[in-house]
Design a protein around this motif. Structure first.
Motif, PDB file in Angstrom:
ATOM      1  N   LYS A  52       0.900  -1.273  -0.049  1.00 31.86           N
ATOM      2  CA  LYS A  52       0.111   0.036  -0.119  1.00 31.86           C
ATOM      3  C   LYS A  52       0.755   1.358   0.055  1.00 31.86           C
ATOM      4  CE  LYS A  52      -1.419   2.011   3.643  1.00 31.86           C
ATOM      5  NZ  LYS A  52      -1.930   2.220   5.092  1.00 31.86           N
ATOM      6  N   SER A  55       3.228   1.439  -3.086  1.00 35.16           N
ATOM      7  CA  SER A  55       2.591   1.768  -4.578  1.00 35.16           C
ATOM      8  C   SER A  55       2.157   3.208  -4.465  1.00 35.16           C
ATOM      9  CB  SER A  55       1.340   0.829  -4.697  1.00 35.16           C
ATOM     10  OG  SER A  55       0.483   0.852  -3.594  1.00 35.16           O
ATOM     11  N   SER A  56       1.725   3.768  -3.369  1.00 33.60           N
ATOM     12  CA  SER A  56       1.674   5.201  -3.280  1.00 33.60           C
ATOM     13  C   SER A  56       2.645   6.038  -3.515  1.00 33.60           C
ATOM     14  CB  SER A  56       1.003   5.500  -1.856  1.00 33.60           C
ATOM     15  OG  SER A  56       0.591   6.796  -1.789  1.00 33.60           O
ATOM     16  N   ASN A  61      -1.916   4.848  -7.583  1.00 35.57           N
ATOM     17  CA  ASN A  61      -2.971   4.955  -6.463  1.00 35.57           C
ATOM     18  C   ASN A  61      -4.040   4.028  -6.441  1.00 35.57           C
ATOM     19  OD1 ASN A  61      -1.679   7.259  -5.543  1.00 35.57           O
ATOM     20  ND2 ASN A  61      -2.317   8.581  -7.094  1.00 35.57           N
ATOM     21  N   SER A  64      -2.752   1.082  -4.634  1.00 28.69           N
ATOM     22  CA  SER A  64      -2.511   1.547  -3.197  1.00 28.69           C
ATOM     23  C   SER A  64      -3.930   1.579  -2.353  1.00 28.69           C
ATOM     24  CB  SER A  64      -1.949   2.871  -2.938  1.00 28.69           C
ATOM     25  OG  SER A  64      -2.071   3.503  -1.815  1.00 28.69           O
TER      26      SER A  64
END
Length: 102
Positions: A52, A55-56, A61, A64
């Motif tokens: 999470k 990936s952000s 997004n 995420s």
């Protein structure tokens, strides 16, 4: 010729996530057999939390958000608010497949 820094970061992120997938699949399989295995729950939660956040950071997004939802559910299982049942296993297995597709 080297890759732009952003592409290099995404490439490293993808390799990292790919390395987590077998552990996630095995952890989910363990939980399906015996739902209250805190070690497997904690490990899956930790990996999903990492996916999470990472990936952000790299700007994925959508991924995420998917990981965030799975992380929340795992937290609820850890806290005893939800049971890890066949439906949860199937949904999380599909979620891990989405991680792989990304």
């Amino acid at each position: 010729m080297s890759m732009p820094p952003k592409m290099e970061m995404i490439k490293e992120f993808i390799e990292e996530v790919e390395s987590y997938i077998p552990t996630l699949i095995n952890g989910l399989a363990s939980l399906k057999k015996e739902a209250n295995q805190s070690e497997s729950l904690e490990e899956c939660h930790r990996l999903v939390h990492t996916i999470k956040g990472a990936s952000s950071l790299v700007g994925l997004n959508g991924l995420s958000q998917i990981a965030f939802r799975m992380e929340e559910y795992l937290e609820d299982v850890i806290e005893g608010k939800h049971k890890f049942n066949n439906e949860a296993f199937t949904t999380m297995q599909k979620t891990v497949e989405l991680f792989r597709e990304y």
